[in-house]
Design a protein around this motif. Structure first.
Motif, short mmCIF file in Angstrom:
data_model
loop_
_atom_site.label_atom_id
_atom_site.label_comp_id
_atom_site.label_asym_id
_atom_site.label_seq_id
_atom_site.Cartn_x
_atom_site.Cartn_y
_atom_site.Cartn_z
N UNK A 199 40.91 30.77 34.83
CA UNK A 199 41.96 31.66 35.35
C UNK A 199 41.55 33.11 35.18
N UNK A 200 41.01 33.45 34.01
CA UNK A 200 40.64 34.83 33.67
C UNK A 200 39.17 34.84 33.26
N UNK A 201 38.30 35.13 34.21
CA UNK A 201 36.86 34.98 34.01
C UNK A 201 36.33 35.69 32.77
N UNK A 202 36.76 36.89 32.49
CA UNK A 202 36.19 37.64 31.38
C UNK A 202 36.94 37.53 30.07
N UNK A 203 37.87 36.60 29.96
CA UNK A 203 38.69 36.51 28.76
C UNK A 203 37.87 36.11 27.52
N UNK A 220 43.24 23.48 39.71
CA UNK A 220 43.57 23.90 41.06
C UNK A 220 42.88 25.24 41.33
N UNK A 221 43.07 25.80 42.52
CA UNK A 221 42.35 27.03 42.90
C UNK A 221 42.70 28.23 42.03
N UNK A 222 43.83 28.18 41.33
CA UNK A 222 44.24 29.28 40.46
C UNK A 222 43.88 29.03 39.00
#
Length: 156
Positions: A104-108, A30-32
């Motif tokens: 969800x967290x691009x730089x993870x 989903x978008x998130x």
């Protein structure tokens, strides 16, 4: 006779569905970055999820995360403490983070446990032995569901 035919058709369809497990390409975010649909259609087992979470040869989540109720030696502190995680994220969000946290967290630095392609393979520059093509996921679809079930029990 019609009921028997419908029952047989349903059983064949179910057998076909289990013969063709969901792949990373089938996952809808989903978008998130959450994944609403179960990857297996089968409820996860929280006890198995705890085992996967804390076992080095499986998920090895304890290398980065701590859960105070688990008796895991040397839990990591790179990722957030997961006590009460089910109060912060629902199963959809947890599933999305496990499947591919970068949605969800691009730089993870958390690995994408279900992703199978699109990786940068620097190993070829060093050994020439990096595999080509899709890789097997780090965790199976059912293992993802088991870890989601375990994490969903962690409430304050």
């Amino acid at each position: 006779m019609r009921l028997s035919t419908l029952t047989l058709a349903a059983l064949l369809a179910a057998g076909t569905a289990s013969a063709n497990p969901v792949t990373y390409a089938d996952v809808v975010f989903n978008e998130d970055g959450g994944v609403e649909a179960s990857l297996t259609g089968v409820a996860g087992n929280p006890e198995e999820g705890a085992k996967i979470f804390s076992t080095k040869s499986m998920g090895n989540c304890v290398a980065c995360h701590e859960v105070s109720t688990l008796d895991a030696p040397f839990p990591g502190n790179v990722g957030p403490m997961l006590d009460g995680v089910a109060d912060r994220w629902d199963a959809t969000q947890l599933r999305g983070i496990l499947v591919n946290a970068k949605m969800t967290y691009e730089g993870t630095v958390m690995p994408a446990y279900f992703k199978t392609d699109g990786f940068t393979r620097p190993g070829n520059a060093y050994t020439g032995k990096a595999p080509d093509g899709p890789l097997d996921p780090l965790l199976s679809a059912q293992q993802i569901e088991d870890v989601v079930a375990f994490l969903s029990t962690l409430k304050e």
